[in-house]
Write an enzyme that holds these catalytic residues in place. Structure first.
Site, PDB file in Angstrom:
ATOM      1  N   ASP A 262      43.959  39.838  41.002  1.00 35.92           N
ATOM      2  CA  ASP A 262      43.558  40.249  39.653  1.00 35.92           C
ATOM      3  C   ASP A 262      42.369  41.199  39.758  1.00 35.92           C
ATOM      4  OD1 ASP A 262      43.391  40.407  36.915  1.00 35.92           O
ATOM      5  OD2 ASP A 262      42.879  38.297  36.589  1.00 35.92           O
ATOM      6  N   HIS A 263      42.232  42.047  38.750  1.00 34.99           N
ATOM      7  CA  HIS A 263      41.100  42.965  38.694  1.00 34.99           C
ATOM      8  C   HIS A 263      39.876  42.236  38.153  1.00 34.99           C
ATOM      9  CE1 HIS A 263      43.912  46.690  38.512  1.00 34.99           C
ATOM     10  NE2 HIS A 263      43.432  46.511  39.730  1.00 34.99           N
TER      11      HIS A 263
ATOM     12  N   TYR B 299      42.255  41.341  32.995  1.00 35.23           N
ATOM     13  CA  TYR B 299      43.581  40.984  32.484  1.00 35.23           C
ATOM     14  C   TYR B 299      44.763  41.596  33.233  1.00 35.23           C
ATOM     15  CZ  TYR B 299      40.134  40.766  28.683  1.00 35.23           C
ATOM     16  OH  TYR B 299      38.987  40.575  27.949  1.00 35.23           O
ATOM     17  N   HIS B 300      44.697  41.649  34.556  1.00 38.38           N
ATOM     18  CA  HIS B 300      45.801  42.240  35.306  1.00 38.38           C
ATOM     19  C   HIS B 300      46.283  41.341  36.447  1.00 38.38           C
ATOM     20  CE1 HIS B 300      43.768  46.227  33.917  1.00 38.38           C
ATOM     21  NE2 HIS B 300      44.591  45.755  32.990  1.00 38.38           N
ATOM     22  N   PRO B 301      46.625  40.074  36.186  1.00 37.01           N
ATOM     23  CA  PRO B 301      47.095  39.194  37.263  1.00 37.01           C
ATOM     24  C   PRO B 301      48.505  39.556  37.716  1.00 37.01           C
ATOM     25  CG  PRO B 301      47.316  38.075  35.157  1.00 37.01           C
ATOM     26  CD  PRO B 301      46.611  39.376  34.881  1.00 37.01           C
TER      27      PRO B 301
END
Length: 557
Positions: free
Chosen positions: A301-302, A475-477
């Site tokens: 994630d980011h 919010y990038h899993p």
């Protein structure tokens, strides 16, 4: 219309999850296979009439809270985040996370996809995925070698740009960073305004783009239905067990079941269905259908850090008597014309930067918000200000998604293990220092203000502690059902789940690595490509329909 769509319990294809992968897949598959019946099942509600979904600035209201349209997950306590629990908002409803995100349209860097191919994902190099990006895209700027203009997902320039967003872009150039008018063109590096997935100034979620655009007789949408598990006939996926309205039902799939529930819920459903690490499943009393050790592993994630600054100007969006009074006529403007401040996605500008000039692609991303965004907007501040986010694009840390219960209605255990690899914190510190140079440039510095948790003279040691106390996901899993050419990968390059038949995964969980950008558009691309793979498989007879169970078709669902 919807009651008629839900009138069958047997379908050719069952798609679980109406997010970015599920909606694009369902629409394209329905169009390319008109003789096939398709059920698109979503745990949340329809979103076509939800004002806070369709009004872009509504993102500030839907992200911070657990709602009908937001799972609002929490992570395990994170040692790297000073022991805090992270917050993981995920879309719940038609459109998935594209119904609650900031609508930013980026694809990542071409080299990211070439790395996928090098990792054994045959057919997923940049040259091979670009046509699917272009096919999905309806860019209002028009078509070129990089962009499509006729696709269902409308991509546009923002109709409103806050004066402080413009000052950020100018300040970034004053700090030495080059301008970029198209982060999805020939060069990703630089600063500028993001293009957004908006149509007529309103959110163009994947549901609006692909499902609500027109009625398809063979596409049946089922809302407010939670899938408990995939059912199997021996090792072939035969359907799904769902619960809705307090009733448990079984829907049968003659051809395939497709999971498109996202990086948290797709591995959860696999494990609840008996596919996953055997010891973990057995500990919860789940019969093991297939021992797949990597299901739920490899979470990437980011991780993001935000510098917030309060200013005296009321130009940024904020909470004050004058600010609220200014918003009232803006509501009328938006409802009539789809313009004005309420058409803003909040994160209007940003950029992609290299921490070192010798890198082959940017390793940091900026998001500039003309509002104070503290702790996912869960911590509200009186007054006005802005925030500058910086995130590490290709983190080394890897986390996990595991089960808390054998019941899929129980939230999964999410452990991103942020900063478990110290290189991520080192790079984020460097990124925060680069962001500082932009904030100190004249176009922003001239407007003064006071930072909430940081300050210009902060030592590196102090900054590291501040990052640990305030950083979290942007919010990038991805990658919890990794695609690959090796036997340990969860899905093969055709997106078929290894160890069973008739089951695929079509969402961000299949990404083998995290791309350098926002993940909504790449997930839509995966859905587009999956539709072609499944349609080709159908034509070739590789998924011959199973024998129909007598007395099932036509039973009211």
């Amino acid at each position: 219309m919807r009651s008629q769509q839900e009138a069958r319990m047997q379908y050719d294809y069952i798609i679980v999850g109406a997010g970015s992968g599920g909606c694009s897949l369902a629409s394209r598959l329905a169009d390319s296979c008109p003789d096939a019946t398709i059920a698109l099942i979503e745990a949340g509600p329809h979103t076509d009439r939800n004002l806070f979904v369709n009004m872009p600035v509504g993102v500030a209201a839907v992200v911070p809270h657990k709602l009908k349209t937001n799972y609002g997950y929490l992570t395990t306590p994170q040692p790297g985040l000073a022991g805090r629990q992270g917050y993981q908002p995920r879309g719940r409803g038609f459109g998935g996370s594209s119904a609650i995100n900031a609508m930013i349209y980026t694809r990542g860097h071409p080299l990211d996809y070439d790395e996928w191919a090098q990792l054994g994902c045959e057919g997923w190099s940049w040259a091979e995925v670009l046509p699917y990006f272009r096919r999905a895209e309806g860019n209002e700027r028009g078509a070129d070698a990089w962009h499509g203009a006729d696709g269902p997902l409308t991509v546009s320039d923002l109709r409103y740009r806050n004066p402080f967003s413009k000052r950020f872009v100018q300040a970034a150039m004053e700090a030495g960073y080059k301008p970029n008018n198209d982060f999805n063109g020939a060069d990703q590096e630089g600063v500028g305004f993001y293009q957004v997935t908006q149509r007529d100034g309103r959110r163009c979620s994947v549901a609006r783009a692909y499902v609500y655009d027109r009625e398809r007789p063979n596409l049946h949408t089922i809302a407010d239905a939670t899938v408990l598990r995939v059912t199997f006939d021996r090792k072939r996926a035969s359907g799904v067990e769902i619960v809705r309205g307090g009733r448990t039902e079984t829907l049968e799939a003659r051809a395939e079941v497709v999971l498109a529930a996202g990086a948290f819920n797709s591995p959860q459903l696999l494990m609840c269905s008996g596919i996953g690490p055997a010891a973990h499943l057995q500990s919860l009393g789940i019969p093991v259908l297939h021992d797949a050790p990597e299901v739920g592993q490899n979470l990437i994630d980011h991780v993001d850090f935000t510098i917030n600054k309060r200013v005296s100007s009321i130009e940024p969006t904020g909470f004050s008597i004058r600010g609220i009074a200014r918003m009232l006529p803006q509501f009328v403007t938006f409802m009539r014309h789809g313009t004005g401040m309420l058409s803003s996605n909040v994160a209007e500008a940003g950029g992609f930067l290299k921490s070192r000039p010798t890198l082959d692609r940017p390793d940091l991303q900026l998001h500039f918000c003309a509002a104070i965004v503290d702790d996912h907007n869960r911590h509200m501040h009186w007054g006005h200000g802005y925030s500058l986010h910086v995130c590490v694009l290709r983190p080394y840390s890897r986390g996990t998604v595991t089960l808390a219960s054998a019941d899929a209605r129980t939230a999964p255990v999410i452990d991103p293990r942020f900063f478990s690899d110290s290189r991520d914190l080192d790079l984020l510190v460097e990124g925060a220092q680069m962001a500082r140079r932009i904030l100190d440039a004249p176009s922003l510095a001239l407007h003064g203000g006071k930072e909430l948790y940081t300050h210009s003279g902060q030592t590196e040691e102090s900054l590291r502690q501040t990052i640990a106390e305030h950083a979290d996901t942007i919010y990038h899993p991805v990658a919890t059902c990794r695609m690959g050419g090796d036997a340990r990968s969860v899905v093969d390059p055709q997106l078929r789940v290894r160890g069973v038949t008739g089951l695929r995964i079509v969402d961000a969980s299949v990404m083998p690595t995290l791309i350098g950008g926002n993940t909504n558009s790449p997930t839509v691309m995966i859905g587009e490509r999956a539709a072609e793979l499944i349609a080709a498989s159908r034509r070739e007879g590789q998924t011959a329909p199973a024998m129909a169970s007598p007395g099932v078709a036509g039973v009211a669902a």
